[in-house]
Write a protein that holds these residues in place. Structure first.
Motif, short mmCIF file in Angstrom:
data_model
loop_
_atom_site.label_atom_id
_atom_site.label_comp_id
_atom_site.label_asym_id
_atom_site.label_seq_id
_atom_site.Cartn_x
_atom_site.Cartn_y
_atom_site.Cartn_z
N UNK A 20 0.83 -1.21 0.00
CA UNK A 20 0.00 0.00 0.00
C UNK A 20 0.86 1.26 0.00
N UNK A 21 1.97 1.20 0.72
CA UNK A 21 2.86 2.36 0.76
C UNK A 21 3.45 2.66 -0.61
N UNK A 22 3.92 1.62 -1.29
CA UNK A 22 4.55 1.83 -2.60
C UNK A 22 3.51 2.16 -3.67
N UNK A 23 2.26 1.74 -3.46
CA UNK A 23 1.21 2.08 -4.42
C UNK A 23 0.90 3.57 -4.44
N UNK A 24 1.34 4.29 -3.44
CA UNK A 24 1.14 5.74 -3.41
C UNK A 24 1.98 6.44 -4.48
N UNK A 25 2.98 5.73 -5.00
CA UNK A 25 3.84 6.31 -6.03
C UNK A 25 3.23 6.12 -7.41
N UNK A 26 3.39 7.09 -8.25
CA UNK A 26 2.92 6.99 -9.63
C UNK A 26 3.77 6.04 -10.46
N UNK A 27 4.96 5.73 -9.96
CA UNK A 27 5.88 4.83 -10.67
C UNK A 27 5.95 3.47 -9.98
N UNK A 28 4.81 2.99 -9.49
CA UNK A 28 4.80 1.74 -8.73
C UNK A 28 5.42 0.59 -9.50
N UNK A 29 5.09 0.44 -10.77
CA UNK A 29 5.59 -0.68 -11.56
C UNK A 29 7.11 -0.65 -11.68
N UNK A 30 7.67 0.54 -11.60
CA UNK A 30 9.12 0.65 -11.74
C UNK A 30 9.86 0.42 -10.42
N UNK A 31 9.17 0.57 -9.32
CA UNK A 31 9.85 0.46 -8.03
C UNK A 31 9.33 -0.68 -7.16
N UNK A 32 8.36 -1.46 -7.67
CA UNK A 32 7.80 -2.51 -6.82
C UNK A 32 8.84 -3.59 -6.49
N UNK A 33 9.87 -3.74 -7.32
CA UNK A 33 10.93 -4.68 -6.99
C UNK A 33 11.60 -4.30 -5.68
#
Length: 307
Positions: A125-138
């Motif tokens: 949920x925290x990382x989903x706040x970013x618009x670049x989630x797909x790039x940083x979900x790793x």
């Protein structure tokens, strides 16, 4: 001189064990307590083929049951719950084959999964706040797995498959959609798997070895101790009586002789057992210079409980 942080220790059971009630097996009919892992006598060996047979049946039955129940839970489809979370596969191997491992006991199998699900969902949920989630979900996946491992270690609930649960909660697109609903999903699956394990594993074997801890829950850390001759010698020392009278002198001499004899005996024991780990019924004695991990300590404690 070793850095000061090398002496840092934290044992959560020191605070939790006094609050945990002792097992109720003496108040439950033995035919019922038997299926919860209680034994009056040491279980007989079953060779190496029968455990494989029971593990096959247990893994097949537990996975099939979790999938079947999931297909009939009305709230699962609206929350995009998959047929089964992948980490249950690894959990089944532990709970039906490596059933004596501390990592497979109920405290670890259930608490570890729930803790990891909470951490995984929170990081996701925290990382989903970013618009670049797909790039940083790793990065989120790595953080979730590492955080879950640390929390499980601190709470003595280490369960390797739970690390996968935390990781998948961030990087698996399906579980990202599930969100916080993953927590009750994991709790339900763990409960079903535990029920199957109690049934299958207690036909010819024993499961669990313990429910909460192999230690005496009423006296924290009463089972596991380290040998220290200096500490024992101090405990055996007696304060000398007043030397002003003949009786006092006699007592003082007697105490000195007793302490000297005790110290001599301790020196002999330390010489004999300087490199030995002693396992007695309900007690493990480890030399001070021997380092054991938490899992190794729990394994030795488990053995001592079965003597």
């Amino acid at each position: 001189m070793a850095p000061i942080h090398h002496s840092w220790n934290f044992n959560i059971d020191r605070f939790l064990n006094p609050l945990i009630p002792p097992p109720p097996w003496n108040h439950i009919p033995y035919p019922i307590a038997y299926w919860f892992g209680f034994r009056k006598t040491k279980p007989q060996g079953t060779g190496n083929l029968m455990p494989i047979f029971w593990a096959f049946l247990g893994v097949f039955g537990a996975i099939a049951m979790i999938e079947a129940v999931g297909k009939h839970v009305a709230s699962f489809p609206p929350h995009h719950v998959p047929l089964i979370v992948g980490s249950f596969g690894a959990a089944a191997v532990l709970e039906f084959y490596a059933i004596e491992s501390p990592l497979a006991q109920p405290r670890n199998a259930i608490s570890g999964q729930v803790i990891s699900a909470i951490i995984g969902c929170a990081v996701g949920k925290l990382f989903l706040l970013s618009d670049n989630f797909e790039d940083i979900k790793w990065l989120g996946g790595a953080l979730a797995c590492a955080s879950a491992t640390a929390m499980m270690a601190l709470t003595k609930t280490v369960h390797p498959p739970a690390g996968a649960t935390a990781l998948l909660a961030v990087v698996d697109p399906t579980l990202i959609q599930v969100g916080w609903f993953l927590i009750p999903v994991m709790l339900l699956g763990c409960t079903l798997m535990l029920g199957a394990a109690l049934l299958i594993n207690n036909i010819e074997r024993q499961f669990p070895v313990y429910w909460w801890s192999p230690e005496d829950v009423r006296q924290p850390n009463s089972m596991f101790r380290r040998r220290s001759s200096k500490k024992k010698a101090k405990e055996t020392e007696s304060k000398p009586e007043d030397a002003s009278s003949g009786e006092g002198d006699a007592r003082y001499v007697s105490d000195v002789e007793a302490n000297a004899a005790a110290e001599t005996e301790l020196e002999k024991e330390d010489t004999i057992y300087a490199a030995d780990i002693i396992i007695k019924p309900g007690q493990v004695i480890v030399p001070e210079h021997v380092y054991l991990t938490q899992e190794e300590q729990q394994y030795l404690e488990t053995i001592s409980k079965r003597l």
